[in-house]
Design an enzyme around this catalytic site. Structure first.
Site, PDB file in Angstrom:
ATOM      1  N   ARG A 162       0.801  -1.143  -0.066  1.00  0.00           N
ATOM      2  CA  ARG A 162       0.038  -0.113   0.088  1.00  0.00           C
ATOM      3  C   ARG A 162       0.810   1.143   0.114  1.00  0.00           C
ATOM      4  O   ARG A 162       1.739   1.399   1.016  1.00  0.00           O
ATOM      5  CB  ARG A 162      -0.790  -0.147   1.340  1.00  0.00           C
ATOM      6  N   HIS A 194      -2.757  11.050   0.611  1.00  0.00           N
ATOM      7  CA  HIS A 194      -2.195  10.780   1.984  1.00  0.00           C
ATOM      8  C   HIS A 194      -1.366  11.996   2.492  1.00  0.00           C
ATOM      9  O   HIS A 194      -0.219  12.086   2.892  1.00  0.00           O
ATOM     10  CB  HIS A 194      -1.026   9.722   1.976  1.00  0.00           C
ATOM     11  N   GLU A 210      -7.270   8.648   6.077  1.00  0.00           N
ATOM     12  CA  GLU A 210      -7.333   8.855   7.521  1.00  0.00           C
ATOM     13  C   GLU A 210      -7.799  10.485   7.092  1.00  0.00           C
ATOM     14  O   GLU A 210      -7.235  11.610   7.800  1.00  0.00           O
ATOM     15  CB  GLU A 210      -6.188   9.141   8.294  1.00  0.00           C
ATOM     16  N   ASN A 268      -7.464   1.588   9.912  1.00  0.00           N
ATOM     17  CA  ASN A 268      -6.139   1.872  10.538  1.00  0.00           C
ATOM     18  C   ASN A 268      -6.158   1.821  11.934  1.00  0.00           C
ATOM     19  O   ASN A 268      -6.720   2.711  12.370  1.00  0.00           O
ATOM     20  CB  ASN A 268      -5.368   3.063  10.068  1.00  0.00           C
ATOM     21  N   TYR A 294      -4.802   1.858  15.715  1.00  0.00           N
ATOM     22  CA  TYR A 294      -3.488   2.178  16.684  1.00  0.00           C
ATOM     23  C   TYR A 294      -4.037   2.342  18.161  1.00  0.00           C
ATOM     24  O   TYR A 294      -3.096   2.112  19.020  1.00  0.00           O
ATOM     25  CB  TYR A 294      -2.691   3.575  16.252  1.00  0.00           C
ATOM     26  N   GLU A 318      -3.587  -0.336   8.147  1.00  0.00           N
ATOM     27  CA  GLU A 318      -2.156   0.108   8.728  1.00  0.00           C
ATOM     28  C   GLU A 318      -2.324  -0.477  10.236  1.00  0.00           C
ATOM     29  O   GLU A 318      -3.371  -0.182  10.879  1.00  0.00           O
ATOM     30  CB  GLU A 318      -2.294   1.594   8.866  1.00  0.00           C
TER      31      GLU A 318
HETATM   32  O1  IFM Z   1       2.685   7.537   9.947  1.00  0.00           O
HETATM   33  C1  IFM Z   1       1.283   7.514  10.094  1.00  0.00           C
HETATM   34  C2  IFM Z   1       0.717   7.612   8.878  1.00  0.00           C
HETATM   35  O2  IFM Z   1       1.147   8.556   8.102  1.00  0.00           O
HETATM   36  C3  IFM Z   1      -1.046   7.551   9.062  1.00  0.00           C
HETATM   37  N1  IFM Z   1      -1.302   6.448  10.093  1.00  0.00           N
HETATM   38  C4  IFM Z   1      -0.489   6.449  11.361  1.00  0.00           C
HETATM   39  C5  IFM Z   1       1.101   6.275  11.097  1.00  0.00           C
HETATM   40  C6  IFM Z   1       1.722   6.513  12.352  1.00  0.00           C
HETATM   41  O3  IFM Z   1       1.631   7.569  12.972  1.00  0.00           O
END
Ligand code: IFM
Length: 449
Positions: free
Chosen positions: A77, A121, A166, A292, A294, A354
């Protein structure tokens, strides 16, 4: 040892983005992006770092693709830099910029790696920012014109497309908090930006369908898991507001054609201007949703905290600690996010687009990083994804963030998210222990219990 087996055809890959790895910020006719402008201004980025050189991927792309092949990645990706292709954001095309992505796609296909391309992005053309950026409704047409340029050139070969990465980050961190480019602090502009990003998403999907291109098109969102800090009504309401601004603000219009009511009552006059037909345009059927993941956060009511009056704290599962970014580590949160989408949004085809972590990597004298912490992090998240699969989530693949150590926005080069260590002095790439381990996961299509 027992292995948790993933379904046949499950795709394993890694992700990057243009500004974070390409460098060559003004080579071969590329125009200025808002990130070039933002990073060149003092005090915006830790240590004054910039993406001018980054991983120099623009000049090292064939070797990087060869590395992906060596690691056994099945899909990659990446994102396309809009101002590399259209230096002014619209109008004249920069042939050399477009050729770069053409070569990248051909290199990937030659190595049997499925291309997954994101059109935006974050590295938006500065010339369009000067004309109002995402808060200007014309941005919808600027974006779709750019999307058509890319589809016309690469639409015969790219399998998976995402218009925006995002959109929450673009709108809120870029337009409300001002801590990322373009550095604007204005909630009304932020909500208008959300609407224009969604509208441009919908129109892009529509044009993609009309163009009859071969691949599939979806949306990529950063989706966290939110837990009320207590059972009090104030905390539960605060949590609902946080959930609606981060999650439902995007999933509801995409999948249900409406904005979340409680949030829009709360933000009042900051709500975006929505014209007749907009919501139907946003609510186009998509082929997949990219998640994504986190963060898991507890959320509490906080009298003095901003528009939403919420405060949040990172959650880590017992024994996990935090990443180098100060982020909690909570693998079960990924299961919850995927199952929420399954249960409340009709279980679309999903990819984890992600997931990964920045850790304090310490290369040995040969540049090798023995990052068992990253192995443990990934293993636990792969198991969490597997838990979601077993509970019926329609998950089809997983992209680790990131292939390479790279430019982590306002934190510059300090955090290292890569499976592959990059020596920024020499450009040397050295796969870490986690990359070797990931190759085995891919080969087995499974992870140890
Ligand atoms: O590095 C970033 C990415 O550009 C977008 N998602 C989160 C990642 C980590 O912070």
């Amino acid at each position: 040892m027992d292995t948790r087996q993933f379904p046949e055809g499950f795709l394993w890959g890694a992700a990057t983005s243009a500004y974070q790895i390409e460098g060559a910020w003004n080579d071969d006719g590329k125009g200025e992006s808002i990130w070039d402008r933002f990073a060149h201004r003092p005090y915006n980025i830790l240590n004054g770092d910039t993406g001018d050189m980054a991983c120099d991927h623009y000049h090292r792309m064939p070797q990087d693709v060869a590395l992906m092949k060596e690691l056994g990645l099945q899909t990659y990706r990446f994102s396309i830099s809009w101002p590399r292709v259209l230096p002014q954001g619209r109008g004249a095309i920069n042939g050399q910029g477009l050729d770069f992505y053409d070569r990248l796609v051909d290199n990937l296909l030659a190595d049997d790696i499925i291309p997954n391309a994101t059109l935006n992005h974050w590295d938006y053309p500065q010339a369009l920012q000067d004309a109002g950026g995402w808060s200007n409704r014309d941005s919808v047409d600027w974006f779709t014109d750019y999307a058509c340029v890319i589809f016309d050139r690469l639409g015969d070969r790219v399998a998976l497309w995402c218009p925006h990465n995002e959109p929450w980050v673009i709108a809120f961190v870029g337009y409300a908090w001002g801590s990322l480019a373009p550095g604007i602090c204005d909630y009304s502009q932020a909500y208008q930006t959300v609407h224009h990003l969604l509208l441009s998403h919908g129109k892009t999907v529509q044009l993609f369908r009309h163009g009859g291109y071969k691949g599939q098109i979806g949306a990529v969102l950063n989706l966290g898991h939110f837990i009320p800090a207590s059972e009090s009504e104030a905390d539960r309401d605060a949590c609902q507001r946080a959930y609606e601004e981060n999650v439902a603000l995007f999933l509801d219009p995409l999948f249900k054609g409406c904005y979340p009511e409680m949030l829009f009552d709360w933000i009042g006059s900051h709500a975006p201007r929505v014209e007749a037909g907009d919501m139907a345009l946003i609510n186009q059927p998509i082929d997949f949703l990219g998640v994504n993941y986190y963060h898991t956060n507890t959320v509490s009511y906080s009298l003095l905290d901003g528009l939403l009056k919420v405060d949040s704290a990172p959650v880590s599962a017992p024994g996990w600690g935090q990443t180098e970014m100060g982020w909690g580590i909570n693998p079960p949160g990924l299961t919850s996010v995927l199952l929420n989408i399954k249960d409340n949004y009709d279980n679309p085809t999903m990819y984890v687009t992600e997931n990964g972590c920045a850790l304090e990597d310490a290369p040995d004298e040969n540049g090798f990083v023995t990052d068992w912490g990253r192995v443990n992090f990934l293993r636990a998240h792969f198991r969490a994804a597997h838990d979601a699969l077993q509970a019926g989530a329609n998950l089809h693949g997983y992209y680790v963030w990131s292939l390479l150590d790279n430019f982590e926005w306002s934190m510059g080069y300090r955090p290292r998210f890569g499976l592959v260590n990059v020596d920024y002095e020499t450009g040397t790439r050295t796969p870490k222990q986690s990359a070797r381990w990931y190759s085995e996961v891919i080969a087995r299509n499974g992870v140890n219990e």
